[in-house]
Design a protein around this motif. Structure first.
Motif, PDB file in Angstrom:
ATOM      1  N   ALA A 134      -3.459 -30.879  24.349  1.00  0.00           N
ATOM      2  CA  ALA A 134      -4.819 -30.376  24.552  1.00  0.00           C
ATOM      3  C   ALA A 134      -5.749 -30.782  23.403  1.00  0.00           C
ATOM      4  O   ALA A 134      -6.945 -30.975  23.609  1.00  0.00           O
ATOM      5  CB  ALA A 134      -4.799 -28.856  24.695  1.00  0.00           C
ATOM      6  N   SER A 135      -5.194 -30.923  22.209  1.00  0.00           N
ATOM      7  CA  SER A 135      -6.014 -31.311  21.048  1.00  0.00           C
ATOM      8  C   SER A 135      -6.268 -32.812  20.996  1.00  0.00           C
ATOM      9  O   SER A 135      -7.028 -33.287  20.167  1.00  0.00           O
ATOM     10  CB  SER A 135      -5.318 -30.872  19.755  1.00  0.00           C
ATOM     11  OG  SER A 135      -4.114 -31.609  19.549  1.00  0.00           O
ATOM     12  N   GLY A 136      -5.614 -33.559  21.871  1.00  0.00           N
ATOM     13  CA  GLY A 136      -5.824 -35.001  21.937  1.00  0.00           C
ATOM     14  C   GLY A 136      -4.626 -35.805  21.502  1.00  0.00           C
ATOM     15  O   GLY A 136      -4.316 -36.842  22.065  1.00  0.00           O
ATOM     16  N   ALA A 137      -3.907 -35.313  20.502  1.00  0.00           N
ATOM     17  CA  ALA A 137      -2.713 -36.013  20.000  1.00  0.00           C
ATOM     18  C   ALA A 137      -2.028 -35.149  18.956  1.00  0.00           C
ATOM     19  O   ALA A 137      -2.679 -34.365  18.269  1.00  0.00           O
ATOM     20  CB  ALA A 137      -3.077 -37.364  19.394  1.00  0.00           C
ATOM     21  N   GLY A 138      -0.723 -35.317  18.864  1.00  0.00           N
ATOM     22  CA  GLY A 138       0.023 -34.627  17.829  1.00  0.00           C
ATOM     23  C   GLY A 138      -0.048 -35.413  16.532  1.00  0.00           C
ATOM     24  O   GLY A 138      -0.583 -36.524  16.473  1.00  0.00           O
ATOM     25  N   THR A 139       0.482 -34.827  15.474  1.00  0.00           N
ATOM     26  CA  THR A 139       0.517 -35.504  14.180  1.00  0.00           C
ATOM     27  C   THR A 139       1.951 -35.856  13.831  1.00  0.00           C
ATOM     28  O   THR A 139       2.899 -35.276  14.380  1.00  0.00           O
ATOM     29  CB  THR A 139      -0.065 -34.602  13.074  1.00  0.00           C
ATOM     30  OG1 THR A 139       0.786 -33.440  12.925  1.00  0.00           O
ATOM     31  CG2 THR A 139      -1.477 -34.154  13.428  1.00  0.00           C
ATOM     32  N   ARG A 140       2.118 -36.779  12.896  1.00  0.00           N
ATOM     33  CA  ARG A 140       3.472 -37.133  12.483  1.00  0.00           C
ATOM     34  C   ARG A 140       4.152 -35.961  11.784  1.00  0.00           C
ATOM     35  O   ARG A 140       5.345 -35.735  11.957  1.00  0.00           O
ATOM     36  CB  ARG A 140       3.430 -38.360  11.564  1.00  0.00           C
ATOM     37  CG  ARG A 140       3.116 -39.652  12.315  1.00  0.00           C
ATOM     38  CD  ARG A 140       3.184 -40.860  11.428  1.00  0.00           C
ATOM     39  NE  ARG A 140       2.120 -40.836  10.415  1.00  0.00           N
ATOM     40  CZ  ARG A 140       1.969 -41.776   9.483  1.00  0.00           C
ATOM     41  NH1 ARG A 140       2.811 -42.796   9.418  1.00  0.00           N
ATOM     42  NH2 ARG A 140       0.977 -41.703   8.604  1.00  0.00           N
TER      43      ARG A 140
END
Length: 203
Positions: free
Chosen positions: A75-81
């Motif tokens: 929902a936020s657009g993309a996850g982080t590493r």
């Protein structure tokens, strides 16, 4: 294996929840930490005390958070590493707490050494399954798939504890030995997958 076939169906349910949480300022990492903390506390509080059914219900509730952190990330657009590493690390902690608490109950409370041994085999197998994949990916290889990934492991363990809590004889013993056997097989499958991936890269 369930991850492959059920991902689309589950996402249709979890994605709206993930959007709702994100709009209220909840981050994917917060969902991951809450789910892990709840699973660990539920496993270590209820299972060693012999409250297997109540523990199953509590743990299942918090395990479902593992589905929601990904939904919030999408929902936020993309996850982080960092989020990916945190999620994988928390999964290992939750798996260890659940299977460790089951082994504790089997050995120290129920005095069931065979079931306790199966729980310990399943615990080690679960960690090695995940480690093989992580180590392979770190070296540019692949090690996906296998009979029991995390979803299957959690389902087998929690069905076993839930039925045992309801008084079904040998339910937990059977679940643990099936899980232990399938975990060992899955370790072998992933090592074979790594070997195949290495051969493909070397030509």
């Amino acid at each position: 294996m369930l991850n492959i076939f059920a991902r689309a169906s589950v996402s249709r349910v979890t994605d709206p929840v993930g959007t709702w949480l994100l709009r209220r300022g909840v981050t994917p990492n917060a969902v991951t930490i809450i789910g892990t903390a709840g699973t660990v506390l539920g496993a270590l509080w209820f299972l060693p005390r012999g409250e297997l059914f109540a523990g199953t219900l509590v743990i299942t509730f918090f395990v479902l958070f593992d589905l929601l952190d990904g939904a919030v990330a999408r929902a936020s657009g993309a996850g982080t590493r960092f989020g990916a590493v945190l999620d994988a690390s928390c999964d290992r902690i939750a798996d260890g707490a659940l299977l460790g608490a089951i082994a504790w109950w089997c050995l120290a409370v129920a005095g069931d050494r065979p079931a306790g041994a199966a729980a310990l085999i399943a615990l080690v197998g679960a960690q090695v399954i995940s480690y093989v994949k992580a180590r392979a990916e770190a070296t540019g290889l692949t090690a996906d798939g296998g009979l029991v990934e995390r979803a299957e492991r959690m389902i087998l363990a929690l069905v076993g504890t839930g039925l045992a809590g309801l008084g079904v004889p040998y339910a937990l013993d059977i679940a643990l030995w099936v899980l232990a056997l399938l975990a060992v097989i899955t370790v072998g499958q992933r090592i074979v997958a790594v070997h195949r991936s290495a051969k493909e890269q070397t030509g």
